[in-house]
Design an enzyme around this catalytic site. Structure first.
Site, PDB file in Angstrom:
ATOM      1  N   HIS A   1       0.598  -1.360   0.018  1.00  0.00           N
ATOM      2  CA  HIS A   1      -0.187  -0.388  -0.156  1.00  0.00           C
ATOM      3  C   HIS A   1       0.529   1.377  -0.301  1.00  0.00           C
ATOM      4  CE1 HIS A   1      -2.265   2.855   2.401  1.00  0.00           C
ATOM      5  NE2 HIS A   1      -3.417   2.757   0.761  1.00  0.00           N
TER       6      HIS A   1
ATOM      7  N   HIS B   1       0.227  11.130  -2.475  1.00  0.00           N
ATOM      8  CA  HIS B   1      -1.017  10.584  -1.405  1.00  0.00           C
ATOM      9  C   HIS B   1      -1.433  11.938  -0.410  1.00  0.00           C
ATOM     10  CE1 HIS B   1      -4.208   9.292   1.883  1.00  0.00           C
ATOM     11  NE2 HIS B   1      -4.615   8.027   0.749  1.00  0.00           N
TER      12      HIS B   1
END
Length: 275
Positions: A5, A41
């Site tokens: 991830h 992100h």
């Protein structure tokens, strides 16, 4: 598929593969002109993770290409699937098509090397908002118009916003994607919060039904041994995690080692697996 991830810097590709991942997820942000700009992100992100790692998209795609091109000194044979988590929040339903077109052109140039000896990994374009289904249309049209429609054999689709499954199916149809046409369905929540397996069970039931639209189902973001066991018992196809080694260890437990194995490049990620 063990899906590492938030892999947003090139060095993290090796880091997550070394921990046992055979797949990674990378976040993609867009500028005001719908052009993919950074692998990034930002905040908020998962607990116990640094949210600000980034690369320019072009640089990341070149690093990813090297990691997935046989014969390259950076080649990692185990890495067979990449999920691009597309941060389309700043796109509108009208600019989503342009965003998809430009992203396909970028992948073609920097990852697929113009269609000549590029990276071999399968690609999933994952979109959080079903209203942005035109991103998929733009992506597909760009590859067709460039004469590289064959590369769509390497591309799958996911809507990651935990929307109603029928709404997702409808959005896929609007984008020109047929039922089970390379469709992965995600379900989950940040590791900072708890979530039941209801969504997972619903998606798995759809996948296994005779009239479903889902090819594969993955669950995110899993950290703990107990949650990993629950996910495998629910018969997911993929697990997204910050700790691939935890999932590797769970797969090696007596309860699972004869039921599951790590996917390899020879396993087609678009095929429905008959259990």
């Amino acid at each position: 598929w063990i899906m590492g991830h938030m892999v947003n810097e090139i060095y993290q590709i090796d880091e997550f593969v070394d921990l046992g991942a055979n797949s990674i997820e990378t976040d993609i942000t867009f500028d005001d002109d719908a052009m993919a700009e950074y692998s990034y992100h930002g905040v908020p992100c998962d607990c116990m993770r640094w949210c600000h790692k980034w690369e320019y998209v072009n640089d990341f795609l070149e690093g990813l290409r090297r990691a997935t091109t046989p014969g390259d000194s950076k080649y990692r044979k185990q890495l067979i699937l990449v999920v691009f988590d597309l941060k389309t929040g700043d796109l509108s339903s009208s600019t989503a098509y342009k965003g998809g077109k430009l992203f396909a052109e970028k992948l073609l140039r920097y990852y697929w090397n113009g269609g000549s000896n590029g990276g071999r990994a399968y690609i999933i374009i994952s979109i959080p908002d079903i209203d942005h289904y035109a991103f998929i249309s733009g992506f597909r049209d760009a590859l067709k118009k460039s004469g590289h429609e064959d590369l769509l054999a390497k591309v799958g689709y996911d809507f990651s916003g935990n929307d109603d499954l029928n709404s997702i199916r409808s959005a896929l149809h609007k984008a020109g994607v047929k039922d089970r046409e390379h469709v992965w369905q995600s379900g989950g929540i940040t590791n900072c919060l708890l979530r039941s397996l209801d969504r997972v069970n619903e998606a798995v039931k759809n996948r296994d039904s005779s009239n479903g639209y889902i090819s594969k189902m993955y669950y995110w973001t899993i950290e703990k041994y107990a949650t990993g066991r629950d996910a495998l018992n629910a018969e997911v196809d993929g697990i997204m995690t910050n700790y691939p080694d935890v999932i590797v260890n769970v797969l090696n437990e007596d309860s699972f080692k004869n039921r599951f194995r790590m996917a390899t490049f020879d396993d087609n990620p678009w095929e429905l697996f008959k259990r």
